[in-house]
Design a protein around this motif. Structure first.
Motif, mmCIF file in Angstrom:
data_model
loop_
_atom_site.group_PDB
_atom_site.id
_atom_site.type_symbol
_atom_site.label_atom_id
_atom_site.label_comp_id
_atom_site.label_asym_id
_atom_site.label_seq_id
_atom_site.Cartn_x
_atom_site.Cartn_y
_atom_site.Cartn_z
ATOM 1 N N SER A 1 3.098 2.657 3.063
ATOM 2 C CA SER A 1 3.662 1.602 3.903
ATOM 3 C C SER A 1 5.159 1.481 3.632
ATOM 4 O O SER A 1 5.735 2.227 2.830
ATOM 5 N N LEU B 1 -5.429 2.731 -1.455
ATOM 6 C CA LEU B 1 -6.813 2.621 -0.998
ATOM 7 C C LEU B 1 -6.881 3.285 0.379
ATOM 8 O O LEU B 1 -6.418 2.732 1.371
ATOM 9 N N ILE C 1 -16.895 -2.072 4.492
ATOM 10 C CA ILE C 1 -15.674 -2.707 3.971
ATOM 11 C C ILE C 1 -15.547 -2.370 2.483
ATOM 12 O O ILE C 1 -16.454 -2.648 1.691
ATOM 13 N N SER D 1 -8.384 -4.893 0.904
ATOM 14 C CA SER D 1 -9.573 -4.212 1.429
ATOM 15 C C SER D 1 -9.211 -3.332 2.618
ATOM 16 O O SER D 1 -8.189 -3.527 3.270
ATOM 17 N N LYS D 2 -10.073 -2.372 2.884
ATOM 18 C CA LYS D 2 -9.993 -1.510 4.061
ATOM 19 C C LYS D 2 -11.396 -1.446 4.670
ATOM 20 O O LYS D 2 -12.402 -1.550 3.955
ATOM 21 N N GLU D 3 -11.453 -1.264 5.985
ATOM 22 C CA GLU D 3 -12.756 -1.206 6.636
ATOM 23 C C GLU D 3 -12.798 -0.100 7.682
ATOM 24 O O GLU D 3 -11.771 0.346 8.185
ATOM 25 N N GLN D 4 -14.005 0.327 7.997
ATOM 26 C CA GLN D 4 -14.237 1.346 9.022
ATOM 27 C C GLN D 4 -15.573 1.040 9.697
ATOM 28 O O GLN D 4 -16.460 0.433 9.085
ATOM 29 N N GLU E 1 -8.284 5.003 3.912
ATOM 30 C CA GLU E 1 -9.219 4.523 4.920
ATOM 31 C C GLU E 1 -10.622 5.033 4.610
ATOM 32 O O GLU E 1 -10.818 6.219 4.344
ATOM 33 N N SER F 1 0.826 -1.200 0.000
ATOM 34 C CA SER F 1 0.000 0.000 0.000
ATOM 35 C C SER F 1 0.859 1.248 0.000
ATOM 36 O O SER F 1 1.953 1.267 0.578
ATOM 37 N N VAL G 1 -14.318 6.786 0.008
ATOM 38 C CA VAL G 1 -12.856 6.847 -0.031
ATOM 39 C C VAL G 1 -12.463 7.853 -1.101
ATOM 40 O O VAL G 1 -13.126 7.972 -2.134
ATOM 41 N N GLN H 1 -13.296 -3.074 -0.970
ATOM 42 C CA GLN H 1 -12.374 -4.084 -1.482
ATOM 43 C C GLN H 1 -12.057 -3.824 -2.950
ATOM 44 O O GLN H 1 -12.951 -3.631 -3.772
#
Length: 427
Positions: free
Chosen positions: A42, A113, A189, A198-201, A115, A39, A136, A191
């Protein structure tokens, strides 16, 4: 064959074998895999290893395939580190071991991607329909984005959209019910299907509603002098404030009311009565009632006599044992001091002791012992005294006036006669 020739041939054989051993090793890149997905933002660490030995030692060279400049040397050493990954770091990376002319390739895919952000109304009301949006603002590479809505572990809704490096959002419409949704987690989520990343909140749903289910708990047995722990709880949002009061009476000063809805203190007889717990918040108020019935006693025990302490022989006497308690005392024990027993002709009934005809053997100190259901006892005493009968005597008082009167009359008569006789004699 010449000895020199044999020696040279032997040396060549040794060098040939050594060279073949060098070609046995393999170049390995860790983490393992032909393609890595990382990502933006990172860190990336690639480590190159050769599993055999090289004459003169092992050296490593990292290169990145560039379409314009072919292979560019970017780093020497076994480890390639990128502290903050950027989109331009995507590409094919090669590790070379020059001593064996062996290479290993790995493809690094870089995605972006961000958050997800969940937006919903600030004040959620019970029994209303609201729109909750998940969005997003950064997606790379473009492709299909799959969004899923969950409440807890239960999927509520799923949808797919094509992204093109522009912000993307999804909206969920939900009808709120405090029993079903209050305090529950709702999760979004996002994806990227092409890279399977994927990212989720999530957010916790706080639904504004008035207090409900005001619950009061008290001990099953309430006795004077015992510690009281009484509690009141209620559900609602915002969290309700709890307030205690005693109906139609001031609050007992020895009972403490606490902010968490509990009441503590040592019980007293006056604590009996009806209490009200009120739960309130910005949405409304609700109350519940409880009645405390405090057991106490015995206290102020005494004996009441129908004739007082002094009684004549043969008279009727009734002794009553009274005591203050709640509930009423049911256990009475009568006795006399010091015998600790009653005359055989006396039979007590609960708090009553009846003597139909009082005699000398009934004279003395009577004891009444009361025992409450809580186990406490108390005694009272009463002394009964027999009155001795008075002797009959002749009273002289009625004869005295007659004697005095008679004497006066006799004197007058005698005087008169004597005067008459004297007058006659003088003539």
């Amino acid at each position: 064959m010449d000895i020199k020739y044999l020696a040279i041939l032997h040396l060549c054989l040794i060098l040939s074998v050594a060279g073949s051993y060098q070609d046995v090793g393999q170049v390995i890149i860790k983490p393992l895999g032909k393609e890595l997905t990382v990502s933006v933002g990172s860190s990336l660490n690639l480590t190159c290893e050769y599993t055999a030995q090289c004459t003169g030692g092992i050296t490593y060279t990292w290169k990145k395939v560039d379409t314009e400049t072919e292979k560019n040397i970017i780093r020497s050493g076994s480890t390639l580190s990128i502290t903050v990954v950027k989109l331009e770091d995507e590409g094919v990376y090669i590790c070379e071991v020059p001593c064996v002319k062996n290479i290993k390739k790995v493809t690094v895919r870089v995605y972006s991607l961000a958050e997800p952000v969940i937006e919903m109304p600030k004040d959620l009301k019970d029994n209303t329909t609201v729109a909750i949006t998940c969005s997003v603002n950064s997606i790379h590479p473009p492709g299909v984005v799959n969004i899923s809505w969950y409440q807890g572990d239960n999927m509520l809704f799923s949808e797919k959209k094509d992204s093109d490096d522009t912000p993307i959002s999804f909206t969920l419409s939900i009808h709120l019910n405090k029993e079903q949704h209050h305090g529950k987690k709702i999760k979004c989520i996002m994806q990227l299907e092409t890279l399977n990343v994927s990212k989720e909140q999530f957010e916790i749903l706080h639904i504004y509603h008035m207090p409900s289910d005001v619950n009061i708990e008290v001990p099953s047995s309430l006795t004077e002098g015992k510690a009281l722990l009484m509690s009141c709880t209620s559900t609602g949002y915002p969290n309700p404030a709890i307030q205690w009061e005693k109906i139609d009476q001031p609050w007992p000063i020895h009972l403490q009311r606490h902010p968490n809805g509990t009441v503590t203190g040592l019980l007293a007889p006056a604590d009996s009565g009806q209490y009200q717990c009120t739960a309130s918040n910005s949405q409304g108020t609700k109350s519940n009632l409880i009645t405390l019935d405090v057991q106490y006693g015995p206290t102020n025990t005494s004996i009441i006599s129908s004739k007082g302490h002094f009684i004549q022989e043969g008279e009727f006497l009734n002794l009553t044992c009274v005591s203050e308690s709640h509930p009423k005392v049911k256990c009475y024990k009568w006795s006399m001091i010091p015998e600790l027993s009653l005359p055989k002709d006396l039979t007590p009934y609960d708090g009553y002791l009846t003597i139909k005809s009082f005699h000398k053997e009934h004279e003395g100190i009577y004891e009444c012992e009361v025992t409450h259901q809580n186990g406490k006892t108390q005694r009272a005493y009463f002394n009964v005294i027999l009155i001795e009968p008075e002797r009959e005597m002749i009273s002289p008082a009625p004869q005295l006036p007659g004697a005095v009167g008679g004497g006066v009359i006799c004197g007058l008569l005698v005087g008169g006669i004597c005067g008459f006789l004297l007058a006659k004699w003088l003539k």
